[in-house]
Scaffold this active site. Structure first.
Site, PDB file in Angstrom:
ATOM      1  N   HIS A  52       0.856  -1.182   0.000  1.00  0.00           N
ATOM      2  CA  HIS A  52       0.000   0.000   0.000  1.00  0.00           C
ATOM      3  C   HIS A  52       0.897   1.239   0.000  1.00  0.00           C
ATOM      4  O   HIS A  52       2.054   1.175   0.426  1.00  0.00           O
ATOM      5  CB  HIS A  52      -0.901   0.018   1.224  1.00  0.00           C
ATOM      6  CG  HIS A  52      -1.940  -1.052   1.225  1.00  0.00           C
ATOM      7  ND1 HIS A  52      -3.053  -0.995   2.033  1.00  0.00           N
ATOM      8  CD2 HIS A  52      -2.045  -2.214   0.525  1.00  0.00           C
ATOM      9  CE1 HIS A  52      -3.799  -2.065   1.834  1.00  0.00           C
ATOM     10  NE2 HIS A  52      -3.201  -2.819   0.923  1.00  0.00           N
ATOM     11  N   GLU A  54       1.075   3.820   1.902  1.00  0.00           N
ATOM     12  CA  GLU A  54       1.641   4.182   3.211  1.00  0.00           C
ATOM     13  C   GLU A  54       2.776   3.244   3.603  1.00  0.00           C
ATOM     14  O   GLU A  54       3.793   3.686   4.150  1.00  0.00           O
ATOM     15  CB  GLU A  54       0.548   4.154   4.294  1.00  0.00           C
ATOM     16  CG  GLU A  54      -0.532   5.194   4.111  1.00  0.00           C
ATOM     17  CD  GLU A  54      -1.699   4.718   3.255  1.00  0.00           C
ATOM     18  OE1 GLU A  54      -2.737   5.393   3.270  1.00  0.00           O
ATOM     19  OE2 GLU A  54      -1.591   3.677   2.568  1.00  0.00           O
ATOM     20  N   CYS A  82      -5.976   2.249   5.620  1.00  0.00           N
ATOM     21  CA  CYS A  82      -6.666   1.006   5.958  1.00  0.00           C
ATOM     22  C   CYS A  82      -6.154   0.522   7.315  1.00  0.00           C
ATOM     23  O   CYS A  82      -5.187   1.069   7.851  1.00  0.00           O
ATOM     24  CB  CYS A  82      -6.407  -0.036   4.863  1.00  0.00           C
ATOM     25  SG  CYS A  82      -4.746  -0.752   4.923  1.00  0.00           S
ATOM     26  N   CYS A  85      -2.321  -0.275   7.290  1.00  0.00           N
ATOM     27  CA  CYS A  85      -1.483   0.915   7.202  1.00  0.00           C
ATOM     28  C   CYS A  85      -1.560   1.741   8.486  1.00  0.00           C
ATOM     29  O   CYS A  85      -0.549   2.236   8.974  1.00  0.00           O
ATOM     30  CB  CYS A  85      -1.881   1.756   5.995  1.00  0.00           C
ATOM     31  SG  CYS A  85      -1.512   0.936   4.431  1.00  0.00           S
TER      32      CYS A  85
END
Length: 153
Positions: A52, A54, A82, A85
């Site tokens: 992801h 992040e 999410c 993250c």
């Protein structure tokens, strides 16, 4: 919100270049107001469910700063993080998180973060604990003895 605009621009370029999902992230050293690292979603491209924006940005920032502790950093993300993250950002001790799109916005285009939040609340994934407990605990004890003077994360 200059840095948030950078995160959104990263997400746009990611979509336009068909490199991954519509997510971008910037990690900024709050002491100097300087960008440490950027990341874009590369889950599909890298065949890595943890890639992801992040997480990519956190990994790069930690490598750049040569530490896992980013307590002097602020994160700017194109979308509300999410659960994975958010947890990683907490572990990295970031100072603050700014984001543009919400998890509802992500849900509206097919991302299922809400389902993950619900599953985490109910802990619906089957787990078994305390297998090999004495051997595993011995490793924890050894680590604790060796790192008593260190700051534990």
């Amino acid at each position: 919100m200059e840095f948030l605009n950078v995160a959104v621009e990263l997400s746009l370029k990611n979509v336009e270049n068909k490199q991954g999902g519509p997510f971008g992230c910037v990690v900024v050293d709050d002491t100097h107001g300087k960008v440490i690292a950027c990341g874009s979603n590369s889950v599909v491209q890298d065949c890595d469910p943890t890639a992801h924006a992040e997480i990519v940005a956190l990994r790069r920032a930690c490598q750049e700063k040569k530490t896992w502790d980013l307590s002097d950093c602020i994160v700017y993300s194109s979308c509300e993080p999410c659960p994975m993250c958010y947890s990683a950002l907490m572990w990295a001790r970031v100072k603050h998180i700014y984001y543009a799109n919400t998890r509802q916005d992500a849900h509206d285009i097919g991302f299922q973060d809400d389902a993950l939040y619900e599953k985490l609340r109910g802990k619906t994934l089957p787990m078994t604990t305390r297998l090999l407990d004495s051997r595993a605990l011995d490793v924890f004890k050894l680590w604790n003895e060796q790192s008593e003077a260190q700051d534990k994360y």
